[in-house]
Design a protein around this motif. Structure first.
Motif, PDB file in Angstrom:
ATOM      1  N   PRO A 164       0.912  -1.246   0.060  1.00  0.00           N
ATOM      2  CA  PRO A 164       0.011   0.127  -0.070  1.00  0.00           C
ATOM      3  C   PRO A 164       0.966   1.278  -0.127  1.00  0.00           C
ATOM      4  O   PRO A 164       0.409   2.275  -0.524  1.00  0.00           O
ATOM      5  N   HIS A 304      -5.260  -7.932   8.297  1.00  0.00           N
ATOM      6  CA  HIS A 304      -6.562  -7.609   8.061  1.00  0.00           C
ATOM      7  C   HIS A 304      -6.649  -6.255   7.582  1.00  0.00           C
ATOM      8  O   HIS A 304      -7.139  -5.740   6.415  1.00  0.00           O
ATOM      9  N   CYS A 306      -4.236  -4.087   6.402  1.00  0.00           N
ATOM     10  CA  CYS A 306      -3.566  -4.111   5.320  1.00  0.00           C
ATOM     11  C   CYS A 306      -4.082  -4.710   4.182  1.00  0.00           C
ATOM     12  O   CYS A 306      -4.492  -3.887   3.033  1.00  0.00           O
ATOM     13  N   TRP A 307      -4.478  -5.920   3.945  1.00  0.00           N
ATOM     14  CA  TRP A 307      -4.770  -6.592   2.739  1.00  0.00           C
ATOM     15  C   TRP A 307      -6.289  -6.569   2.369  1.00  0.00           C
ATOM     16  O   TRP A 307      -6.622  -6.432   1.369  1.00  0.00           O
ATOM     17  N   LYS A 308      -7.121  -6.260   3.453  1.00  0.00           N
ATOM     18  CA  LYS A 308      -8.585  -6.138   3.000  1.00  0.00           C
ATOM     19  C   LYS A 308      -9.059  -4.682   3.111  1.00  0.00           C
ATOM     20  O   LYS A 308     -10.180  -4.460   2.586  1.00  0.00           O
ATOM     21  N   MET A 309      -8.200  -3.704   3.585  1.00  0.00           N
ATOM     22  CA  MET A 309      -8.694  -2.248   3.665  1.00  0.00           C
ATOM     23  C   MET A 309      -7.636  -1.435   2.643  1.00  0.00           C
ATOM     24  O   MET A 309      -8.008  -0.624   1.765  1.00  0.00           O
ATOM     25  N   VAL A 311      -4.849  -1.923   0.852  1.00  0.00           N
ATOM     26  CA  VAL A 311      -4.691  -2.365  -0.726  1.00  0.00           C
ATOM     27  C   VAL A 311      -5.640  -2.160  -1.524  1.00  0.00           C
ATOM     28  O   VAL A 311      -5.513  -1.338  -2.590  1.00  0.00           O
ATOM     29  N   PRO A 312      -7.044  -2.560  -1.213  1.00  0.00           N
ATOM     30  CA  PRO A 312      -7.957  -2.001  -2.208  1.00  0.00           C
ATOM     31  C   PRO A 312      -8.298  -0.528  -2.324  1.00  0.00           C
ATOM     32  O   PRO A 312      -8.396  -0.012  -3.439  1.00  0.00           O
ATOM     33  N   LEU A 313      -8.156   0.221  -1.171  1.00  0.00           N
ATOM     34  CA  LEU A 313      -8.443   1.696  -1.465  1.00  0.00           C
ATOM     35  C   LEU A 313      -7.189   2.197  -2.305  1.00  0.00           C
ATOM     36  O   LEU A 313      -7.367   3.133  -3.025  1.00  0.00           O
ATOM     37  N   LEU A 315      -5.417   0.655  -4.498  1.00  0.00           N
ATOM     38  CA  LEU A 315      -5.843   0.271  -5.929  1.00  0.00           C
ATOM     39  C   LEU A 315      -6.732   1.251  -6.626  1.00  0.00           C
ATOM     40  O   LEU A 315      -6.504   1.675  -7.676  1.00  0.00           O
ATOM     41  N   LEU A 316      -7.725   1.428  -5.722  1.00  0.00           N
ATOM     42  CA  LEU A 316      -8.854   2.180  -6.203  1.00  0.00           C
ATOM     43  C   LEU A 316      -8.388   3.472  -6.630  1.00  0.00           C
ATOM     44  O   LEU A 316      -8.674   4.298  -7.512  1.00  0.00           O
ATOM     45  N   ASN A 317      -7.684   4.197  -5.659  1.00  0.00           N
ATOM     46  CA  ASN A 317      -7.062   5.616  -5.818  1.00  0.00           C
ATOM     47  C   ASN A 317      -6.131   5.713  -7.103  1.00  0.00           C
ATOM     48  O   ASN A 317      -6.117   6.630  -8.008  1.00  0.00           O
TER      49      ASN A 317
END
Length: 333
Positions: A164, A304, A306-309, A311-313, A315-317
């Motif tokens: 991230p 949790h 790191c990988w579930k909040m 990293v997705p945020l 990538l979306l950004n």
């Protein structure tokens, strides 16, 4: 081929930066101890020298004079090498940090950066990856279950939060159009990226806190579970190198936050070096404040988060920033 005067100038800048950073790291320890003492309604170091200002010197003398112990059964070469890897990789990261604009001295343009690499961001990310080896080798070579468990935790945490942190830098690189840290600062002459990329700024700050292994992400050094974590078996100046490496890393992350998101040396009225130092120390103060305010996460919560909040945020950004810049280019055409 590099000329001797230019080589001498680079060596001089390196020596000056090393002196300033090592001194700043020593007094950042003192500042943290005093700030945390104030937050906890107790006294901090105040006996050695006026206002306790000679406490870092006393700590250095103590570390140099303590016995250097190597545990029975340890891998001696790796045990001795690991602290140096941690400290040296942190110091080398300052080679690409620009502290201000070029200075004009006797008709020469003197850049306030050791080496203005056009891949400065990648250089920093590469060195931050190498720092993991010092921590991992230190725990593994100690022949101690507590140290080994601490190094495994550190390895998993640092590798996880590098993702991230790297993704948080991508929108900045896209907006600035360069990997050069000097170019990124120049791209913020009107507005800092903390205002135009607030989500990336938040993600970077959180990931940087985890990368520096500080509360609430100090799982590798959880003293109530692991004695002291990966450096449990170290003593004397070898422990000191781990300790200094941690605070140098804190300074480099504060400096990088300043360069990437806070406009670097840009600011009104006062000299550029003042603004860079002021912003960098402000970020370091924030890290200290967080340490005195938040509880430690559990290991499953840390992963949790790191990988579930994060990293997705992140990538979306990256996707949203890329789409916006593409739309702006198309609109301009």
């Amino acid at each position: 081929m590099i000329s001797w005067p230019l080589f001498g100038l680079i060596v001089l800048k390196l020596a000056l930066i090393f002196f300033v950073i090592l001194t700043l790291a020593a007094y950042l320890v003192l500042a943290e101890r005093k700030i945390l003492a104030r937050m906890q309604l107790r006294y901090g170091p105040n006996r050695v020298g006026p206002f306790g200002l000679l406490q870092p010197l006393a700590d250095l003398i103590k570390m140099l004079s303590k016995e250097d112990v190597c545990p029975t059964g340890a891998d001696r070469w790796l045990f001795f090498l690991a602290p140096g890897i941690t400290a040296v990789t942190a110091l080398l990261a300052f080679a690409v940090i620009p502290f201000g604009p070029n200075l004009e001295v006797a008709g020469y343009s003197l850049p306030l950066v050791v080496s203005d690499l056009n891949i400065g961001v990648l250089y920093f990310l590469g060195l931050s990856s190498l720092a993991v080896y010092g921590i991992t080798l230190g725990g593994w070579a100690s022949n101690s279950k507590f140290a080994l468990l601490g190094s495994i935790r550190a390895l998993a945490q640092l590798i996880s939060y590098e993702l991230p942190m790297g993704l948080a830098i991508v929108p900045v690189v896209l907006a600035a159009g360069t990997f050069s840290l000097t170019g990124i600062v120049e791209a913020q002459s009107s507005l800092p990226f903390a205002l135009t990329q607030p989500l990336a700024f938040l993600l970077f700050i959180i990931s940087a806190t985890a990368e520096s292994k500080r509360i609430p992400f100090d799982i590798p050094e959880a003293e109530n579970e692991l004695v002291a974590g990966f450096h449990t078996e170290y003593s004397g100046m070898r422990f000191g190198l781990f300790f200094v490496g941690e605070y140098i890393n804190l300074i480099i992350l504060s400096a990088l936050t300043t360069v990437l998101f806070l406009g670097g040396w840009h600011g009104p009225l006062l000299p550029p070096l003042f603004w860079f130092g002021f912003k960098m120390l402000g970020v370091a103060f924030f890290f200290i404040w967080v340490r005195g305010s938040l509880p430690r996460l559990r290991y499953d919560q840390l992963m949790h988060f790191c990988w579930k909040m994060l990293v997705p945020l992140a990538l979306l950004n990256v996707l949203l920033t890329g789409a916006f810049l593409l739309w702006m280019d198309g609109g301009g055409a």
